[in-house]
Design a protein around this motif. Structure first.
Motif, PDB file in Angstrom:
ATOM      1  N   GLU A 205       0.839  -1.201   0.000  1.00  0.00           N
ATOM      2  CA  GLU A 205       0.000   0.000   0.000  1.00  0.00           C
ATOM      3  C   GLU A 205       0.873   1.251   0.000  1.00  0.00           C
ATOM      4  N   GLY A 206       0.515   2.202  -0.856  1.00  0.00           N
ATOM      5  CA  GLY A 206       1.283   3.437  -0.955  1.00  0.00           C
ATOM      6  C   GLY A 206       1.081   4.390   0.198  1.00  0.00           C
ATOM      7  N   GLN A 207      -0.079   4.337   0.847  1.00  0.00           N
ATOM      8  CA  GLN A 207      -0.342   5.234   1.971  1.00  0.00           C
ATOM      9  C   GLN A 207       0.200   4.630   3.272  1.00  0.00           C
ATOM     10  N   ASP A 208      -0.019   5.343   4.373  1.00  0.00           N
ATOM     11  CA  ASP A 208       0.616   4.938   5.629  1.00  0.00           C
ATOM     12  C   ASP A 208      -0.226   3.985   6.471  1.00  0.00           C
ATOM     13  N   ARG A 209      -1.334   3.480   5.919  1.00  0.00           N
ATOM     14  CA  ARG A 209      -2.153   2.521   6.656  1.00  0.00           C
ATOM     15  C   ARG A 209      -3.024   1.732   5.688  1.00  0.00           C
ATOM     16  N   VAL A 210      -3.508   0.579   6.135  1.00  0.00           N
ATOM     17  CA  VAL A 210      -4.444  -0.190   5.330  1.00  0.00           C
ATOM     18  C   VAL A 210      -5.825   0.448   5.431  1.00  0.00           C
ATOM     19  N   LEU A 211      -6.687   0.146   4.480  1.00  0.00           N
ATOM     20  CA  LEU A 211      -8.043   0.707   4.416  1.00  0.00           C
ATOM     21  C   LEU A 211      -8.031   2.232   4.563  1.00  0.00           C
ATOM     22  N   PRO A 212      -7.312   2.951   3.704  1.00  0.00           N
ATOM     23  CA  PRO A 212      -7.235   4.416   3.820  1.00  0.00           C
ATOM     24  C   PRO A 212      -8.577   5.139   3.792  1.00  0.00           C
ATOM     25  N   PRO A 213      -9.604   4.631   3.053  1.00  0.00           N
ATOM     26  CA  PRO A 213     -10.878   5.361   3.046  1.00  0.00           C
ATOM     27  C   PRO A 213     -11.646   5.278   4.357  1.00  0.00           C
ATOM     28  N   MET A 214     -11.283   4.336   5.226  1.00  0.00           N
ATOM     29  CA  MET A 214     -12.016   4.120   6.468  1.00  0.00           C
ATOM     30  C   MET A 214     -11.325   4.830   7.627  1.00  0.00           C
ATOM     31  N   GLU A 216      -9.286   5.682  11.101  1.00  0.00           N
ATOM     32  CA  GLU A 216      -7.996   5.192  11.597  1.00  0.00           C
ATOM     33  C   GLU A 216      -8.186   4.066  12.610  1.00  0.00           C
ATOM     34  N   GLU A 217      -9.279   4.127  13.356  1.00  0.00           N
ATOM     35  CA  GLU A 217      -9.530   3.106  14.381  1.00  0.00           C
ATOM     36  C   GLU A 217      -9.722   1.729  13.756  1.00  0.00           C
ATOM     37  N   VAL A 218     -10.588   1.637  12.742  1.00  0.00           N
ATOM     38  CA  VAL A 218     -10.817   0.329  12.125  1.00  0.00           C
ATOM     39  C   VAL A 218      -9.631  -0.077  11.247  1.00  0.00           C
ATOM     40  N   SER A 219      -8.922   0.907  10.709  1.00  0.00           N
ATOM     41  CA  SER A 219      -7.712   0.604   9.945  1.00  0.00           C
ATOM     42  C   SER A 219      -6.694  -0.124  10.826  1.00  0.00           C
ATOM     43  N   ALA A 220      -6.521   0.362  12.053  1.00  0.00           N
ATOM     44  CA  ALA A 220      -5.592  -0.277  12.990  1.00  0.00           C
ATOM     45  C   ALA A 220      -6.046  -1.694  13.341  1.00  0.00           C
ATOM     46  N   LYS A 221      -7.370  -1.865  13.507  1.00  0.00           N
ATOM     47  CA  LYS A 221      -7.894  -3.197  13.810  1.00  0.00           C
ATOM     48  C   LYS A 221      -7.639  -4.156  12.645  1.00  0.00           C
ATOM     49  N   ALA A 222      -7.905  -3.673  11.425  1.00  0.00           N
ATOM     50  CA  ALA A 222      -7.686  -4.518  10.251  1.00  0.00           C
ATOM     51  C   ALA A 222      -6.216  -4.901  10.114  1.00  0.00           C
ATOM     52  N   HIS A 223      -5.340  -3.943  10.369  1.00  0.00           N
ATOM     53  CA  HIS A 223      -3.896  -4.202  10.318  1.00  0.00           C
ATOM     54  C   HIS A 223      -3.530  -5.321  11.302  1.00  0.00           C
ATOM     55  N   LYS A 224      -4.079  -5.247  12.481  1.00  0.00           N
ATOM     56  CA  LYS A 224      -3.800  -6.252  13.513  1.00  0.00           C
ATOM     57  C   LYS A 224      -4.330  -7.619  13.097  1.00  0.00           C
TER      58      LYS A 224
END
Length: 426
Positions: A205-214, A216-224
């Motif tokens: 992913e080019g951005q700094d987290r997964v699921l950029p459109p969603m 930050e809280e759920v992005s962190a959960k998805a990453h985990k």
């Protein structure tokens, strides 16, 4: 073209996706002639394409015949064809099977894969926008595992068992999670001579987290969740090339892989003929007003992913996902019923019902307004919503049975190489 002549208003619809079918359903009893054009004779439930590509579902579970959907519509006609050009001055569209006059035209052609001008990636990677493409991915995945099972070359086995996905939006995240679960649930049972630890799933992913459109809280959960499944996540990483053997990133890193899936972006799929300020070239979308009418045209409308409706809340247009397409289709259908009775049309207002993505068994994330959560509850909610919006009672039953069977047995029943993949398959 063999379309019956009529004294009724003829509405031509291009595209049998969410927007197109939602629009036509609202005109079931209207005294109009509707002609629908699509390259396929079925509607595809695109949110579940990734399950076809990872052997979770058969394609007929997420596809439904367009003629069957509208068999009860008044004066409805379907033609499987490619629309090639629109002549707005004569109100005639040109298609691969002939030309046809229209009184009203509704363009709902959706999106196509965006390779951002990289010809090597376009030529060698695996996109996933259609059922045939999802089947290609399924076949390639299974073929490469079969090859890995018999090769004595360790480097070649590593390349065959290295799966790389570009783009960590919902599609990329769901693909990565499904492939990781395939490794855990299938590999050790079907391929005892292969070690589960030999199969790697990389998500770039080019951005700094997964699921950029969603959020930050759920992005962190998805990453985990992804890390727990063993997915290798590469953030702030841009891909510069793929030659069919090696993925090269802009910072010089290389990943040897025989399976490179491109889920890094989409762009509009316009039809030639709409010109001027109405066409936004950077997005390949048509600029529309609050009634979904294309700017500068009196009788031509655009819906869903191809429509760019600029509002204060959405200055770059609504997101190119299912809900805006469904809502715009329904709303325009209601407005056509009003217009045909000489009543005033109402402007469109998008209602954001939230965003969700699944990562794997009992692992999903959901954004609904100010609510952001993940885990088993989000996963069951994701399943319910997707079953609800599937077209056709049979598809809902079959999909529910498949999910229940997979949940109980940790199995994926559709791991069949029906059509072996060869480069340049369509």
């Amino acid at each position: 073209m063999n379309i019956p002549e009529t004294n009724l208003p003829r509405i031509v619809v291009i595209g049998g996706g969410f927007a197109g079918i939602s629009f036509i359903k609202k005109l079931r009893k209207a005294k109009v002639q509707i002609v629908l054009f699509d390259r396929h004779n079925y509607h595809t439930f695109q949110p579940l394409l990734y399950q076809v590509s990872t052997a979770g579902l058969e394609p007929d579970s997420i596809a439904y015949p367009l003629r069957k959907i509208f068999r009860n519509n008044f004066d409805f006609h379907f033609r499987m064809a490619e629309v090639e050009n629109i002549n707005s001055e004569t109100n005639i569209i040109s298609t691969s099977i002939g030309s046809l006059h229209f009184d009203y035209l509704v363009i709902a052609t959706g999106t196509r894969t965006n390779f951002f001008g990289n010809e090597n990636i376009a030529q060698n990677s695996m996109p996933m926008k259609t059922v045939p493409q999802a089947l290609n991915i399924r076949s390639l995945m299974l073929q490469n595992i079969e090859k890995a099972d018999i090769t004595a070359d360790e480097r070649e086995r590593k390349r065959l068992l290295n799966f790389v996905i570009a783009g960590a939006g919902p599609t990329g995240v769901e693909l990565a999670g499904a492939l990781a679960e395939f490794r855990k649930g299938i590999l050790e049972h079907d391929y005892p001579e292969l070690d589960e630890d030999e199969m790697f799933v990389h998500l770039i992913e080019g951005q700094d987290r997964v699921l950029p459109p969603m959020s930050e809280e759920v992005s962190a959960k998805a990453h985990k969740f992804l890390e727990k499944l063993g997915v290798q996540i590469h953030l702030k990483t841009f891909i510069s090339d793929y030659d069919g053997q090696t993925v090269t990133t802009k910072d010089g890193n290389k990943l040897e892989t025989a399976t490179f899936i491109w889920a890094a972006g989409v762009t509009g799929a316009p039809v030639q003929g709409i010109k001027g300020e109405a066409f936004v070239e950077r997005a390949n979308r048509y600029r529309v007003d609050e009634f979904n009418k294309i700017m500068g045209y009196k009788n031509i409308f655009a819906l869903g992913d191809i429509a760019l409706m600029e509002t204060e809340e959405y200055p770059k247009g609504h997101p190119q996902v299912a809900q805006p397409a469904i809502q715009q289709g329904k709303h325009l259908g209601k407005n056509f019923n009003k217009m045909l009775k000489d009543n005033k049309m109402e402007p469109f207002k998008y209602f954001d019902k939230g965003t969700m993505a699944t990562v794997g068994r009992n692992k999903a994330v959901v954004d609904i307004g100010k609510l952001h959560f993940g885990g088993a509850i989000a996963w069951f909610l994701w399943m319910f919503v997707h079953l609800w919006f599937l077209v056709g009672f049979r598809n809902r039953v079959v999909t529910f049975f498949n999910w229940t069977y997979s949940y109980i047995n940790y199995d994926r029943a559709a791991r069949l190489i029906i059509r072996p993949f060869k480069q340049n398959n369509t």
